[in-house]
Write a protein that holds these residues in place. Structure first.
Motif, mmCIF file in Angstrom:
data_model
loop_
_atom_site.group_PDB
_atom_site.id
_atom_site.type_symbol
_atom_site.label_atom_id
_atom_site.label_comp_id
_atom_site.label_asym_id
_atom_site.label_seq_id
_atom_site.Cartn_x
_atom_site.Cartn_y
_atom_site.Cartn_z
ATOM 1 N N ALA A 125 0.615 3.390 10.751
ATOM 2 C CA ALA A 125 1.239 4.628 11.230
ATOM 3 C C ALA A 125 1.471 5.595 10.069
ATOM 4 C CB ALA A 125 2.556 4.309 11.932
ATOM 5 N N TYR A 126 1.926 5.070 8.931
ATOM 6 C CA TYR A 126 2.090 5.926 7.755
ATOM 7 C C TYR A 126 0.732 6.472 7.292
ATOM 8 C CZ TYR A 126 7.054 5.001 6.960
ATOM 9 O OH TYR A 126 8.420 4.955 7.075
ATOM 10 N N ASP A 127 -0.294 5.665 7.410
ATOM 11 C CA ASP A 127 -1.651 6.116 7.086
ATOM 12 C C ASP A 127 -2.016 7.320 7.949
ATOM 13 O OD1 ASP A 127 -4.333 6.422 6.558
ATOM 14 O OD2 ASP A 127 -4.872 4.347 6.964
ATOM 15 N N ALA A 128 -1.763 7.197 9.242
ATOM 16 C CA ALA A 128 -2.088 8.295 10.161
ATOM 17 C C ALA A 128 -1.291 9.548 9.847
ATOM 18 C CB ALA A 128 -1.832 7.859 11.600
ATOM 19 N N LEU A 129 -0.097 9.371 9.300
ATOM 20 C CA LEU A 129 0.739 10.503 8.932
ATOM 21 C C LEU A 129 0.377 11.072 7.565
ATOM 22 C CD1 LEU A 129 4.147 9.114 10.221
ATOM 23 C CD2 LEU A 129 2.995 11.160 11.082
ATOM 24 N N GLY A 130 -0.571 10.437 6.865
ATOM 25 C CA GLY A 130 -0.992 10.913 5.557
ATOM 26 C C GLY A 130 -0.116 10.450 4.416
ATOM 27 N N GLU A 131 0.813 9.532 4.668
ATOM 28 C CA GLU A 131 1.704 9.032 3.628
ATOM 29 C C GLU A 131 1.092 7.750 3.045
ATOM 30 O OE1 GLU A 131 5.803 8.986 4.840
ATOM 31 O OE2 GLU A 131 5.536 10.746 6.114
ATOM 32 N N ASP A 138 3.449 12.968 -0.099
ATOM 33 C CA ASP A 138 2.179 12.281 0.134
ATOM 34 C C ASP A 138 1.469 12.811 1.366
ATOM 35 O OD1 ASP A 138 2.340 10.663 -2.043
ATOM 36 O OD2 ASP A 138 3.202 8.956 -0.988
ATOM 37 N N ALA A 139 2.193 13.559 2.211
ATOM 38 C CA ALA A 139 1.572 14.074 3.425
ATOM 39 C C ALA A 139 0.466 15.061 3.079
ATOM 40 C CB ALA A 139 2.627 14.778 4.292
ATOM 41 N N GLN A 140 -0.498 15.155 3.995
ATOM 42 C CA GLN A 140 -1.599 16.080 3.775
ATOM 43 C C GLN A 140 -1.064 17.518 3.770
ATOM 44 O OE1 GLN A 140 -4.766 15.430 3.143
ATOM 45 N NE2 GLN A 140 -4.495 13.222 3.262
ATOM 46 N N PRO A 141 -1.296 18.300 2.687
ATOM 47 C CA PRO A 141 -0.821 19.690 2.664
ATOM 48 C C PRO A 141 -1.457 20.493 3.788
ATOM 49 C CG PRO A 141 -1.531 18.969 0.483
ATOM 50 C CD PRO A 141 -1.987 17.919 1.454
ATOM 51 N N GLU A 142 -0.707 21.417 4.321
ATOM 52 C CA GLU A 142 -1.252 22.267 5.361
ATOM 53 C C GLU A 142 -2.269 23.233 4.772
ATOM 54 O OE1 GLU A 142 2.097 22.739 8.806
ATOM 55 O OE2 GLU A 142 2.063 24.205 7.198
ATOM 56 N N PRO A 143 -3.247 23.646 5.567
ATOM 57 C CA PRO A 143 -4.180 24.674 5.102
ATOM 58 C C PRO A 143 -3.447 25.983 4.812
ATOM 59 C CG PRO A 143 -5.000 23.566 7.079
ATOM 60 C CD PRO A 143 -3.585 23.146 6.910
ATOM 61 N N ALA A 161 -9.290 0.964 3.609
ATOM 62 C CA ALA A 161 -9.222 2.334 4.134
ATOM 63 C C ALA A 161 -8.336 3.220 3.263
ATOM 64 C CB ALA A 161 -8.697 2.312 5.566
ATOM 65 N N ILE A 162 -7.236 2.649 2.755
ATOM 66 C CA ILE A 162 -6.352 3.436 1.899
ATOM 67 C C ILE A 162 -7.046 3.757 0.577
ATOM 68 C CG2 ILE A 162 -4.140 3.491 0.701
ATOM 69 C CD1 ILE A 162 -3.960 3.683 3.727
ATOM 70 N N TYR A 163 -7.690 2.753 -0.023
ATOM 71 C CA TYR A 163 -8.387 3.009 -1.286
ATOM 72 C C TYR A 163 -9.487 4.056 -1.098
ATOM 73 C CZ TYR A 163 -6.110 -0.789 -3.846
ATOM 74 O OH TYR A 163 -5.188 -1.576 -4.487
ATOM 75 N N GLU A 164 -10.125 4.036 0.043
ATOM 76 C CA GLU A 164 -11.150 5.052 0.288
ATOM 77 C C GLU A 164 -10.532 6.446 0.323
ATOM 78 O OE1 GLU A 164 -14.497 6.406 3.556
ATOM 79 O OE2 GLU A 164 -13.632 4.412 3.677
ATOM 80 N N LYS A 165 -9.398 6.575 1.003
ATOM 81 C CA LYS A 165 -8.745 7.883 1.066
ATOM 82 C C LYS A 165 -8.261 8.328 -0.310
ATOM 83 C CE LYS A 165 -7.386 7.846 5.872
ATOM 84 N NZ LYS A 165 -6.312 7.988 6.861
ATOM 85 N N LEU A 166 -7.960 7.356 -1.167
ATOM 86 C CA LEU A 166 -7.550 7.678 -2.534
ATOM 87 C C LEU A 166 -8.749 7.889 -3.457
ATOM 88 C CD1 LEU A 166 -4.617 5.111 -2.864
ATOM 89 C CD2 LEU A 166 -4.405 7.606 -2.679
ATOM 90 N N ALA A 167 -9.965 7.842 -2.879
ATOM 91 C CA ALA A 167 -11.220 8.043 -3.612
ATOM 92 C C ALA A 167 -11.461 6.947 -4.655
ATOM 93 C CB ALA A 167 -11.264 9.424 -4.270
ATOM 94 N N ASP A 168 -10.850 5.788 -4.481
ATOM 95 C CA ASP A 168 -11.127 4.633 -5.340
ATOM 96 C C ASP A 168 -12.189 3.801 -4.620
ATOM 97 O OD1 ASP A 168 -11.193 2.400 -6.940
ATOM 98 O OD2 ASP A 168 -9.018 2.230 -7.144
#
Length: 600
Positions: free
Chosen positions: A219-225, A505-510, A258-265
């Motif tokens: 759930a935190y992943d989905a929230l971008g945290e 950690d949340a995804q910044p808004e455009p 999946a988390i490491y991928e989002k962190l570009a590792d």
């Protein structure tokens, strides 16, 4: 009451999230409470052997030996029928269904669940009825039939609450949380998972607590945290290792990847996915194998290794087609289409993305209004990528039909809701054909208005990258313009106070979202008396520059002629009449303005 006393292989979910991936993974739960030991004489000896075989089949399921478990359960079922132990018969039928669900054989799973449910109703086994209802929900959730799944969970919940079975309530809350996450409602999912964890902690079942921690992580992943997500996944992995939960270990490795991928590792991500894949292959869990293949494909795509990415996507797609996982198919088709687009294979990308949209739209019948909107928000990038592919092939009119297709049906169904429940169901079940260019031109002619449709497309980092604008005149003439939204970077200093997520950690808004918020603030701060001299017009002028200037030459010169704006995403909050041009004139002074949610 311990978890094992409510459920035999009852579903607790742990799952992963990647590239809007919503596939959830299954955890069979602890077995039904130990059945009474009978004296080893005559028929009672046969009954005891049936129960012993059941216990063995459960242990085999817990170890991931699914085919062996099916054979053992079959022998136990035969003996239970011979001695007339109907309660044990219901337990075995239920568990056979769970094994088939794990193996992706959903028709067989439903067949055995129907048998178990009928029997348990006949003997008034309340806990067993609740258990089977939840497993029905789990199967329909795997099939992406979310309304059916939610209905079964809601039927089961009052039963377990009435029986004061907190562990069973936690299972249902967990499954409902995953359903909310699949529908793109992570805040509701997080609340449901946290409630489940508090119930499980009272029971002290480490195995179940580990799963609950994984759910909260997702759930935190989905929230971008992401840092919060990784922390919960690592806690879950530690518990799964401690209690020797092989299935949980494999799934949690995929989550961590999946988390490491989002962190570009990417090296860490590949290693984690491969560890999870190895476990799932050993267990024969097809759903999770498809998940791992999909995610490995995405890592290689991000690394620019398109041939390898496409190979993994094909393997994932084959598995998901075979087991009927439509939500997973939609995700993999989207990812494959993106890889083809980035590799410059535009016709193949177009074909794949159209197929992905067809599958995606097949998920929608029966969903509530909120869920229809949220699930489309979750997968909207499929429409964006297809629009970009068509524009790259100089097919802007086809791109317009895709933009309109992505929003039209939801609003048609919302209108039907206002008519009657019967009309709502009729529209929900009807396959409404996508709009054609001729349909769009006809609307412009009938309305005697100039239509302006906007579409925000995103880049590979899910940030707004460009704005597509189509102008359809009453004569049927169609013009297309494109605006580079990266130009807003030069305006960032004026938007800092309106940005959300910059320091978290949340995804910044455009920046476009911040600009729209700022423009509305410019108006509301000056109410109730607004005049040109009072309005802070910097942001309103910037929006005019982005939204109106590129098409100003295409708009009618007669102020009495109608202009109908069809916004997209945050543009629905744009105060179009108040936009200000270089001469400090409001847009409403030059045009008769209307807005609509879609051309159709």
């Amino acid at each position: 009451m311990r978890l094992k006393n409510i459920s035999s292989c009852l579903l607790l979910v742990g799952f992963i999230l990647l590239n809007d991936e919503t596939q959830f993974i299954k955890f069979p739960s602890r077995q039904l409470g130990l059945l009474p030991v009978l004296a080893q004489t005559g028929e009672e000896s046969l009954a005891q052997e049936a129960r012993r075989l059941y216990e063995l089949g459960y242990e085999q399921t817990d170890r991931g030996e699914f085919q062996e478990a099916l054979a053992t359960f079959d022998r136990a079922l035969t003996m239970a029928l011979q001695v007339g132990d109907r309660r044990l018969e219901g337990v075995i039928l239920n568990d056979i269904a769970v094994v088939y669900r794990i193996l992706g054989d959903y028709p067989q799973a439903l067949q055995f669940l129907n048998q178990a449910f009928t029997l348990r109703q006949q003997i008034n086994d309340r806990s067993g009825i609740a258990q089977t209802l939840v497993n029905f929900g789990a199967v329909y959730q795997s099939l992406a039939d979310y309304p059916q799944a939610l209905d079964f969970y809601q039927q089961a919940l009052p039963i377990v609450q009435g029986e004061q079975e907190q562990d069973g309530e936690a299972v249902i809350l967990t499954n409902m949380g995953e359903l909310y996450r699949q529908l793109g409602q992570p805040n509701k999912a997080l609340a449901s998972f946290q409630n489940a964890l508090s119930l499980l902690e009272k029971e002290g079942d480490q195995w179940a607590i580990g799963i609950a921690l994984a759910n909260i992580g997702a759930a935190y992943d989905a929230l971008g945290e992401l840092s919060q997500s990784l922390e919960f996944y690592q806690k879950s992995l530690a518990i799964a290792t401690e209690v020797q939960d092989t299935l949980g270990i494999g799934q949690t490795w995929i989550n961590i990847g999946a988390i490491y991928e989002k962190l570009a590792d990417y090296p860490q991500a590949i290693q984690a996915y491969q560890q999870g894949l190895a476990v799932m292959r050993e267990l024969g869990d097809l759903d999770s194998i498809g998940q791992a293949f999909n995610n490995l494909g995405s890592v290689h795509r991000r690394m620019g290794e398109y041939s390898q990415a496409l190979e993994f996507y094909e393997r994932a797609l084959e598995i998901r087609e075979n087991i009927g996982n439509r939500a997973g198919m939609a995700v993999t088709l989207q990812n494959k289409g993106l890889a083809l687009f980035e590799a410059g294979k535009l016709p193949e990308a177009t074909e794949t993305l159209y197929a992905g949209i067809d599958v995606l739209e097949s998920l929608r019948p029966g969903l509530s209004d909120l869920n229809k909107v949220s699930i489309f928000d979750k997968y909207q990038s499929t429409y964006s990528i297809l629009q970009k592919a068509l524009i790259a092939q100089n097919q802007p009119e086809k791109a317009l039909t895709v933009a309109e297709r992505g929003r039209a049906r939801a609003f048609v169904e919302l209108i039907a809701k206002r008519l009657s429940p019967e009309a709502a169901q009729e529209f929900s079940d009807r396959q409404i054909p996508p709009p054609t260019i001729q349909d769009i031109q006809q609307v412009a002619a009938e309305q005697n208005a100039t239509l302006v449709e906007y579409s925000i497309v995103v880049d590979n980092s899910a940030k707004n990258s460009s704005l597509l604008i189509w102008v359809v005149k009453p004569t049927g003439a169609i013009a297309f313009r494109e605006v580079d939204l990266s130009l807003l970077e030069g305006f960032r200093d004026n938007l800092v106070q309106f940005l959300v997520g910059e320091e978290t950690d949340a995804q910044p808004e455009p920046l476009l979202t911040a600009l729209v918020r700022g423009s509305r603030s410019s108006i509301t701060e000056t109410l109730p008396t607004i005049s040109p001299g009072q309005v802070s017009n910097r942001k309103l002028k910037k929006l005019h520059e982005l939204l109106i200037n590129p098409i100003a030459d295409l708009l009618p010169t007669n102020p009495e002629e109608k202009v109908i704006f069809i916004p997209h995403k945050e543009l629905f909050f744009v105060p179009f009449p108040a936009l200000i041009d270089e001469s400090d004139r409001y847009l409403i002074e030059k045009h008769t303005i209307l807005t609509a949610p879609g051309i159709q």
